[in-house]
Motif scaffolding. Structure first.
Motif, PDB file in Angstrom:
ATOM      1  N   ASN A 287      48.378  42.785  38.619  1.00  0.00           N
ATOM      2  CA  ASN A 287      47.393  42.764  37.540  1.00  0.00           C
ATOM      3  C   ASN A 287      46.041  42.961  38.210  1.00  0.00           C
ATOM      4  O   ASN A 287      45.679  42.231  39.136  1.00  0.00           O
ATOM      5  N   GLN A 289      43.171  42.243  37.434  1.00  0.00           N
ATOM      6  CA  GLN A 289      42.218  41.140  37.350  1.00  0.00           C
ATOM      7  C   GLN A 289      42.501  40.056  38.388  1.00  0.00           C
ATOM      8  O   GLN A 289      41.671  39.209  38.635  1.00  0.00           O
ATOM      9  N   TYR A 290      43.693  40.092  38.897  1.00  0.00           N
ATOM     10  CA  TYR A 290      44.087  39.066  39.858  1.00  0.00           C
ATOM     11  C   TYR A 290      43.787  39.499  41.274  1.00  0.00           C
ATOM     12  O   TYR A 290      43.442  40.648  41.531  1.00  0.00           O
ATOM     13  N   SER A 338      45.639  34.057  40.398  1.00  0.00           N
ATOM     14  CA  SER A 338      44.515  33.858  39.493  1.00  0.00           C
ATOM     15  C   SER A 338      44.127  32.395  39.489  1.00  0.00           C
ATOM     16  O   SER A 338      44.958  31.516  39.765  1.00  0.00           O
TER      17      SER A 338
END
Ligand code: ATP
Ligand code: ATP
Ligand code: MG
Ligand code: MG
Lengths: 350, 320, 470, 350
Positions: A287, A289-290, A338
C-alpha cells in the motif's frame, strides 16, 4: 501521609545516586518504584529504612520527622517499624526458615496467632513443610517467599519491598502477588515496592513512581503513566518500542515510520518520537501509504507475534512491531507498516 | 601474723629450705615472688605501696641496679657488719653478699693435663682452638666475668682477650653451665667456663645419675692463683633492704638469719656455694675440689662495667 | 582439608591443631635433646659409623637460626592452619565452581579465587605468627639466636637502659604496624564479603591410591614432630620423676587453668567489643584505634609486663590515696600483684589474637545481615547476639582456644606480675627448667600440653558440626 | 547433538530433585527451561556443567560421553568448555569487573580482539565506564550483565544461563536479550537458559522444556507449547488462568463458566479444565447465555484491563479475566462472562 521525602540527594563518594527526590506515600497506598537497573531504587528504600543515612533533605514517617541531617536527626532503623524485603533476601544462614521468620516478631504481638499466620502463609504460598529447612537448601524462589513472609510477620507500619517477586515463575508470582496485596490492603499497610516489571507495577500499585538516573521522572496513577507519559523514557517503559530522533518543522515531525503532527512543541525543536511496538500495524499487502519494511525475524509469542524489521531507509536499525495475530514469515519477506497518528508520543529533547 | 615479703631473683626451690628454717625458728612467714627480670621495675612502679621488704639476687649486677635506682635502705646491723667482709658488702651497707660463687674452669681430666691452664688469659691461647665451651656471652655470669676483666685491664685488653677466646670456641655459645659439663663428657670440648657449685649439684644428682659421671670426668681449675695474681673471679648472691619495707625488723631478722650458721651451712651443703661466713663446714666433695684465692676487686666497680661488657660481646660477635 | 577426602582425615583435621598446645621452649628443648651432639640421633650415628668426636663428621648445628625457624614453624603453623581452614570452609563454593566453569583447573582456581578470598584470614594467621616470633624470647635464647628481642633484654638487663630497650621495642611495634599497613593497602579496593545467596557446601573429592597416602603422611608429619615427639619424651621423663610435689603441682594447675579461663573470656569479650565496634562505626579511625590496641602482641611479654606496671602502680596508688584521704582506709595495691593484674596483662597481650580472628570472621558477614536484623527490630546488641555470634561461632571458639592455650603457656608476664607465693604450671616448668632439670618439670609441661588438647577437641567438635551444617 | 542427557535422576539426600530426565539440545539450538521455583532447573544446569556429580544416567557433550556414574566417568567442569552464568551471578568479589570478565579468556583466543569485544559488549549493554569497579559497588542489574558477559567471553562451546535477565528492567532486558541472542546465533553456540518468564522463553528459545517437580512435562516448540499444552500445568503457564475440576459426562464437561465438549476423554473421567484469563470475554450487558459475575477489582494494565471476579456459584474463588479494552468498574458491579468452546483446555487427571 505515611512516608514523606523532601529534597533528598544522595551520593556514593562522588557519584550522585539520587537527585532532588520529593515524594509521598499515603497511608493505605501501594507505590511502585519503576526504573532501569542502577537508577537508585534500592538506595531510596535504604534511605527510608534508615540503613543509609540521609545526606540532605528530610524524611517523615507517620507524620514524624525521623531523619534530617540539618537537624542531626536520625532515628535508628529498628525504631522505625518498617518491614523490608531485600533484593537478595538476606536470610540469616544459620537459622531455619521458622527462626528466620519469627526473628522479627514483637512482644506486643499475639505470638501464637502470628505463628499460626506464618504457617498459613507458607502453606498458601506453596511452601508447607519447609519450616525447619535452612536457607541454603531452598531454591531461589523459595528463599524469596521466606524473605517476604519474614518482612510481613512483624506487621510493620510501612513495608518496603525490593523486587519481591523477581525470582518467581509467572504462576507463583501471580499467586504470591495477590496474597501480598491482600495482606497489605487488609492491614492498611502502605508499601513501596521496587519492580522492573511495568505490568506488575500497574497491577499492584495505586501509584507508580518512575525513576531514571537518580531522578523521579513521573509520579502518577498507572493509567496516567501508561497513557500520558511525560517523557520518552516513560513512554518506552511498557513493552518493546521504537525511538526516533527528529525535529519540528511546520508543526509536523518526520520519522521513518511516517509523519506526525504536534501542536505544543516549538518550531525547529529537536524531539524524541516513541512508537510502541504494539502500535505498529504490519500489513502483508503493498500500500503506497504505508512504509515498506523487510522481516528480520518473527517470534510467535502466544497470542501475539513479535516482528523484528528493517527499513530500507535505515538498514542499521531494528524496528519492533507486535501483532495480535498468528503470522508465519521468513526472513527477507517484504511487509508494509502503518502507525496511527495519535500512537506516536512526541517529546521535546531536554 | 608476722611476715616478711621477698622479691627474689633466686630460684624458689633453693630458697625454700632457708625460709622454712627461718619460719621454724622465728615464726615469721616468708612470702616470695621469684622472677628473672622486672622485679626492680615492679618495686619502682608500686612506689610507697610496694609490698616487698627484701630483694634477693644471684649476681651483683641486679643488686647494683636496685641500689642505683635508690630503692635500698642502709641496714645497721652489728651481726651483718661482723659476718660479711667489707669487700662483700656495699660501703654504705645498702647490700650484703650472702654467698660467693666462683666462676671456674671445668677441664677434662684426661684430655687436659694438670697445670696446663693457669690464667684467664690462657683461654685466648690458640692452643685451645676448638676446645672451649661456654654458655651465651650475654648471660649475667659471663657478663660478670667479662666486666671484671674490663675493670681490671681496661676495655682494649679485654677485647683482644675475648676475641681470642671466641676463636677457641668448640661450638657456638649455648646451653647452661651444666650443658657444658655434658659437652666435656661427650667429648665435644675439653674445657668450659662454669660456676663451681654446679659440680656439687651434678655430683649429688641421684635423679639423673648420668650427671655424676659428667662431674667425675671433670677437674676444676682455679685461675690466676699465682702469687700476686688476680685471684679467681667470683660473683655473689646477695640481698638488700628496700626503703619502702613495711616489715623492716623482720626483714633484718631474715638477713641476719641468712648469714647465720644454719643458713650458711645450708648454702654450702645444699647449694654448694661458698659461704660468706667464716668457719662454716663445707661439703666433702666440694672440699675435695680444693680451695682458692678469690679476686678481691670491688664488686661495685665490676658491676659498673656490665654495659661495656655487653657491648663488647656484641662487638666481638661472641655469640654468633 | 576442605577440598579432599583421604584416610584419617576426620582425625587429622583437629590433630593438626595439637602443636599449638606445645610451648615453643619445650619443643626446642626436646628437639635439641634428641638431635644435639649428645642426643639420641647423633649418638646412634656415631655408634653406627664408629666416629669418635664432633670433628669426625658433619651434622647440622641444631642450635642455630635454622633450628629456631624449624621449631617456631612447628609450633606456630596451627595459627595459619586454623584461620585459613576456617576461611576455606566459610567460602562460597560457588565462586570456586564458577572459576572451574571458566576453564580453570582446581589448582588454578585455588590460587586465583580460593586463596585470595581467604587472604584476610591467612594474613591474620601469618601476622599472629609473625608477632609471636618477633616477641619470642625463650626459644631464640635457647637456640642462641640473637634477635631484636634478645637485644631488648640485653640493653635492659645488661646495660641497665630501660629507655633504650623501649626504643628497640618500639621498633618491633613499628615493624608490625608496617606489616599490617602493607596488607591493608594491598587489598584496599576489594571487599571480601561473602556474597549472599545459595551457597552449597564445597564437596570434598575423594583422593585415591598413592595420593591419598601421601596426603595423609604429609599431615602426620607436623603432628609427629610438633606434638607426639615432645609428648613422648615428656611422658618418658614424667614417668621417671613422678614423685615431684603433687600438692604444689595441683595448686599450680588450678592457678593456670583459672587464669587461662578468665583471660580467655575477658580477652575475647574485649576483642569482640573492638571488632564489633569497628564494624558498627565503619570509620577508619576506630579501626586504627583497635589496631593499636592489638600491638601488645608484638612486644616481648616481659617488656609489656614492665610497661603496664607503671600505669597499674599509678592507678593503685591513686585509689589508695583517695581511700586514705576520704575513708582513712588504705587499700594498698588493688591490682598490682594480684591475679587481676595478671588477667589484665594477658588480655592486653592476647587481644590481638581475639580481635584479629573475630574481625576477619565478622568481615565476611555481609552488612546486609546487619541491615536485615535491624529492620526486623533488633538493636545492635541483639543483632550481635542473635546474628553475628552464631555466625562467627567457630571463630569465636578459635579465639578463645588461642588465648586459653597461649595463657597456659605464658611465662614472662606471669613471672613479673604474679602475687607472692603464686605458681602456675608454666612458672613451675620454668622453675625446674632453670634449675637445669627440665626432666623434673615434665609433668607440669605435660599438663600444659594436655590442657591445650581439651579446647582443641572442643574446637574439633565444633568444626565437624559446622561442617555438617554448611 | 550438543547436549544429551539420558535417564538422569538426582537426589539431595532423600529428596528427589530430578526424575527420569531425558533431553537433547542440538547444536545451534537455544533451549529454554521453564518451570516453577524449586522444580530442579538449577540442579539440571549444575549437572550439565559438572558441578554436581551425575548419580545415574549418562551425559554427552558434543557427542562425547562426559559423565556416566556406572562407568565411573566424570569429566572435570573446567574441561567441558561450558560457559555458565549462575542465578546469583557468583562474581569474584576480589576482582574488578575487567578482571572478572577476562578471567576465563583462553590462550587460544585472540586476546586483544576479545578485550575489544568485552568493551564493546559492556558499552552496548549500557555499562561503559564500569570496567574498574568492584562487584559490590554495582547494582543488581549491573552485576547480572557482568556475569553474562563473563560467561560469553571465553566463547564456550555450550552456554548455560540461569535466569540471565531476571534483575533487568523490561527495557534493558529486551536489549540485553537480543544482544545475547545475536551472539549465540552468530557463533552457533547452543544454549540452555533457565527462565520463569514464559514470554521470554517464547521469544528467545527454539525449544521450550517445561519442568514440574523434577520431571520434564513437555518439550516442544514455543508455539506448540502455547497452543497444544499437554497438561494443565503447561496450559496455565502463560499468564493468569483459571482452573476448574470436573468430570466427563456424556462427552461434556461442566464448569462454572459453562459447558465444554471433549471427545478424547473417557466417560466419567475426572478432568482439569484450564481457561486462560485472556479467553474470558467480559460483557457489560446481561445475556442469559452468559455467566453472571461480580467485580472484585479492576486493574488497568496498559492496553489491557485485568478483572478479578466472583461467581455467585463459587463465592470463595477468584476468577481472572483480561480484556483488551479500557474499562472502569467499581467493586460489586455485575458483569457477564462468556468463553469460546475451543478456548478451554481439558486434561484427564492422573
Ligand atoms: N556502595 C556503593 N558504592 C558506590 N556506588 C554504589 C554503591 N551502591 C550503589 N551504587 C551505585 O549507585 C547507583 C544506584 O544503585 P542502586 O543499588 O540504588 O540501583 P537500583 O536502582 O536498585 O538498581 P537494580 O535495579 O539494578 O537493583 C548505581 O549506579 C550503583 O552502581
Ligand atoms: N543442597 C541442597 N540440599 C537439599 N535440597 C536442595 C539443595 N539444593 C536444592 N535443593 C532442593 O532441590 C529442589 C530443586 O532445586 P533447584 O535449585 O534446582 O530449583 P530451581 O528450579 O532452580 O528453582 P528456582 O527457580 O527457585 O531457582 C528444590 O526443592 C530445593 O529445595
Ligand atoms: Mg536494586
Ligand atoms: Mg534456580
Amino acid at each position: 501521609m505515611s512516608i514523606v521525602l523532601r529534597q533528598v540527594n544522595h551520593f556514593y563518594g562522588k557519584q550522585q545516586a539520587l537527585r532532588d527526590i520529593n515524594f509521598e506515600v499515603e497511608s493505605n497506598q501501594i507505590v511502585a518504584l519503576l526504573g532501569p537497573s542502577g537508577c537508585g531504587k534500592t538506595t531510596l528504600l535504604r534511605l527510608i529504612a534508615g540503613l543509609e543515612r540521609l545526606q540532605s533533605g528530610e524524611l517523615y514517617l507517620q507524620q514524624q520527622l525521623v531523619a534530617a541531617p540539618e537537624q542531626a536527626i536520625h532515628m535508628a532503623p529498628e525504631q522505625r517499624s518498617i518491614g523490608m524485603m531485600f533484593q537478595d533476601y538476606a536470610l540469616f544462614p544459620h537459622m531455619s526458615v521458622r527462626k528466620n521468620i519469627e526473628y522479627g516478631l514483637r512482644k506486643q504481638q499475639n505470638i501464637p496467632q502470628r505463628k499460626q499466620w506464618i504457617e498459613d502463609s507458607l502453606t498458601s504460598m506453596g511452601m508447607q513443610g519447609l519450616l525447619e529447612r535452612f536457607p541454603h537448601t531452598l531454591s531461589g524462589g523459595q528463599q524469596q517467599r521466606v524473605a517476604l513472609i519474614r518482612a510481613l510477620a512483624p506487621e510493620p507500619s510501612t513495608l518496603l519491598l525490593d523486587e519481591p517477586f523477581s525470582a518467581l515463575d509467572e504462576h507463583l508470582r501471580q499467586q504470591v502477588r495477590e496474597e501480598t496485596l491482600d495482606v497489605l490492603k487488609k492491614s492498611n499497610t502502605p508499601a513501596v515496592m521496587v519492580t522492573h516489571d511495568p505490568l506488575e507495577a500497574m497491577f499492584i500499585a495505586d501509584r507508580i513512581v518512575v525513576m531514571e538516573q537518580g531522578r523521579i521522572v513521573q509520579n502518577d496513577s498507572p493509567q496516567e503513566i501508561y497513557q500520558r507519559p511525560t517523557n520518552a523514557f516513560v513512554a518506552a517503559l511498557f513493552g518493546p518500542s521504537n525511538r526516533f530522533e527528529s525535529y519540528v518543522k511546520q508543526g509536523r515531525v518526520d520519522t521513518p515510520l511516517g509523519c506526525f503532527l504536534t501542536e505544543q512543541i516549538a518550531e525547529a525543536q529537536a524531539v524524541d518520537v516513541i512508537v510502541r511496538a504494539k502500535d505498529i500495524v504490519v500489513h502483508q499487502l503493498e500500500n503506497s501509504q504505508y512504509v515498506e519494511a523487510r522481516v528480520i525475524s518473527v517470534h510467535a509469542m502466544g497470542d501475539e507475534t513479535h516482528f523484528r524489521l528493517q527499513l530500507p531507509s535505515m538498514p542499521e536499525r531494528v524496528i519492533h512491531a507486535r501483532m495480535r495475530d498468528h503470522w508465519q514469515a521468513s526472513t527477507g519477506t517484504k511487509v508494509w507498516l502503518s502507525v496511527a497518528t495519535e500512537a506516536a508520543y512526541i517529546f521535546a529533547k531536554a | 601474723g608476722e611476715e616478711v615479703n621477698l622479691y627474689s631473683y633466686r630460684q624458689q626451690s633453693l630458697l625454700q629450705p632457708l625460709t622454712d628454717a627461718f619460719t621454724a625458728e622465728t615464726g615469721i612467714k616468708v612470702n616470695v615472688v621469684h622472677a628473672e627480670k622486672g622485679l626492680a621495675e615492679k618495686i619502682k612502679a608500686a612506689g610507697a605501696n610496694n609490698p616487698a621488704d627484701l630483694v634477693l639476687t644471684v649476681d651483683i649486677g641486679r643488686l647494683e641496679e636496685v641500689r642505683a635506682a635508690g630503692l635500698l635502705a642502709p641496714v645497721n646491723s652489728p651481726v651483718l657488719n661482723e659476718v660479711v667482709p667489707s669487700h662483700l658488702r656495699h660501703p654504705d651497707n645498702l647490700w650484703f653478699a650472702l654467698t660467693t660463687r666462683a666462676r671456674v674452669i671445668y677441664a677434662d681430666k684426661d684430655r687436659v693435663k694438670e697445670g696446663e691452664l693457669k690464667s684467664l688469659n690462657d683461654l685466648a691461647d690458640p692452643k685451645w682452638k676448638g676446645r672451649i665451651c661456654t654458655r651465651s656471652g650475654k648471660h649475667v655470669y659471663n657478663i660478670g666475668l667479662i666486666a671484671s676483666v674490663i675493670a681490671e685491664d681496661g676495655e682494649a685488653v679485654a677485647e683482644t682477650w675475648l676475641r681470642g677466646v671466641k676463636a677457641n670456641l668448640a661450638r657456638k655459645p649455648q646451653g647452661n653451665d651444666r650443658a657444658q659439663a655434658k659437652a666435656i663428657f661427650e667429648g665435644q670440648c675439653d674445657i668450659a667456663i662454669a660456676n663451681r657449685y654446679y659440680m656439687g649439684k651434678m655430683f649429688y644428682n641421684t635423679k639423673s645419675p648420668e650427671q655424676q659421671q659428667w662431674a667425675e670426668q671433670i677437674r676444676v681449675v682455679y685461675l690466676d692463683q699465682q702469687v700476686g695474681g688476680r685471684g679467681q673471679h667470683i660473683n655473689i648472691s646477695g640481698a638488700g633492704l628496700l626503703n619502702t619495707a613495711k616489715n623492716k625488723d623482720n626483714a633484718i631478722k631474715l638477713l641476719e638469719f641468712l648469714v647465720g650458721e644454719t643458713a650458711q651451712g645450708l648454702y654450702a651443703t645444699a647449694n654448694f656455694e661458698e659461704p660468706v661466713r667464716e668457719g662454716i663446714e663445707t661439703d666433702e666433695f666440694i672440699e675435695s675440689l680444693g680451695s682458692f684465692k678469690a679476686d678481691r676487686i670491688s664488686l661495685q666497680e665490676v658491676a659498673e662495667q656490665r654495659a661495656a661488657a655487653a657491648r663488647l660481646v656484641d662487638r666481638v660477635g661472641f655469640d654468633l | 582439608m576442605t577440598r579432599f577426602n583421604f584416610p584419617l582425615k576426620s582425625l587429622l583435621v583437629w590433630a593438626l591443631l595439637l602443636p599449638l598446645a606445645v610451648p615453643s621452649y619445650i619443643l626446642a628443648f626436646v628437639i635439641t635433646d634428641q638431635l644435639e651432639y649428645a642426643g639420641f640421633v647423633q649418638k646412634s650415628l656415631r655408634a653406627i659409623f664408629g666416629w669418635q668426636t664432633a670433628r669426625d663428621y658433619w651434622f647440622p648445628e641444631i642450635r642455630s637460626i635454622q633450628g629456631a625457624i624449624a621449631v617456631l614453624s612447628l609450633v606456630l603453623y596451627p595459627y595459619v592452619y586454623l584461620l585459613a581452614r576456617a576461611a576455606f570452609v566459610e567460602q562460597a563454593a560457588q565462586l570456586f565452581e564458577m572459576s572451574r566453569c571458566l576453564g580453570k583447573s582446581q589448582t588454578q582456581s585455588f590460587f586465583k579465587v580460593a586463596l585470595p578470598l581467604a587472604r584476610p584470614a591467612i594474613v591474620v594467621g601469618v601476622t599472629l605468627a609473625l608477632m609471636e616470633t618477633i616477641n619470642e624470647y625463650g626459644t631464640v635464647e635457647f637456640f642462641a639466636v640473637p634477635t631484636l628481642t634478645a637485644g631488648i633484654f640485653d640493653v635492659w638487663l645488661n646495660m641497665s637502659s630501660l629507655s633504650a630497650a623501649a626504643q628497640i621495642a618500639l621498633m618491633l611495634v613499628s615493624f608490625s604496624i608496617l606489616l599490617l599497613g602493607l596488607e591493608r593497602y594491598s587489598r584496599h579496593a576489594g571487599k571480601f564479603y561473602k556474597l549472599t545467596g545459595q551457597s552449597p557446601a564445597m564437596f570434598a573429592e575423594p583422593l585415591t591410591g598413592v595420593k591419598a597416602y601421601v596426603a595423609c603422611l604429609l599431615c602426620l608429619l607436623p603432628i609427629c614432630l610438633g606434638f607426639l615427639l615432645p609428648v613422648g619424651v615428656l611422658s618418658h621423663y614424667a614417668f621417671r620423676s613422678l614423685d615431684a610435689g603433687l600438692e604444689q603441682y595441683l595448686a599450680s594447675a588450678w592457678n593456670s587453668f583459672s587464669l587461662a579461663v578468665m583471660a580467655a573470656l575477658l580477652t575475647c569479650a574485649l576483642g569482640l567489643l573492638l571488632a564489633y565496634g569497628v564494624r558498627l562505626s565503619k570509620s577508619s579511625q576506630m579501626r586504627s584505634i583497635a589496631e593499636a590496641a592489638t600491638l601488645g602482641y608484638a612486644l616481648p611479654g616481659a617488656v609489656l609486663a614492665v610497661g603496664i606496671l607503671y600505669p597499674l602502680g599509678l592507678f593503685d596508688n591513686w585509689v589508695d590515696q583517695l581511700m586514705q584521704a576520704w575513708f582513712a582506709y588504705p587499700t594498698g595495691l588493688l591490682l598490682t600483684g594480684t591475679g587481676g593484674a595478671l588477667v589484665l596483662a594477658y588480655s592486653l597481650r592476647f587481644i590481638a589474637l581475639s580481635y584479629r580472628t573475630l574481625d576477619a570472621s565478622l568481615s565476611k558477614i555481609t552488612p546486609e545481615m546487619d541491615d536485615a536484623s535491624r529492620i526486623l527490630g533488633s538493636r545492635s546488641g541483639k543483632t550481635l547476639w542473635r546474628i553475628h555470634l552464631p555466625l562467627i561461632r567457630p571463630s569465636l571458639l578459635t579465639a578463645i582456644l588461642l588465648v586459653f592455650v597461649d595463657t597456659m603457656k605464658e611465662l614472662p608476664i606471669t613471672l613479673i606480675l604474679r602475687p607472692f607465693n603464686f605458681n602456675t604450671l608454666s612458672t613451675q616448668v620454668w622453675e625446674l627448667a632453670s634449675l637445669e632439670q627440665l626432666e623434673q618439670s615434665s609433668l607440669a609441661a605435660l599438663t600444659i600440653l594436655l590442657a591445650g588438647i581439651i579446647p582443641v577437641i572442643i574446637m574439633s567438635r565444633n568444626i565437624s558440626s559446622s561442617q555438617s551444617r554448611t
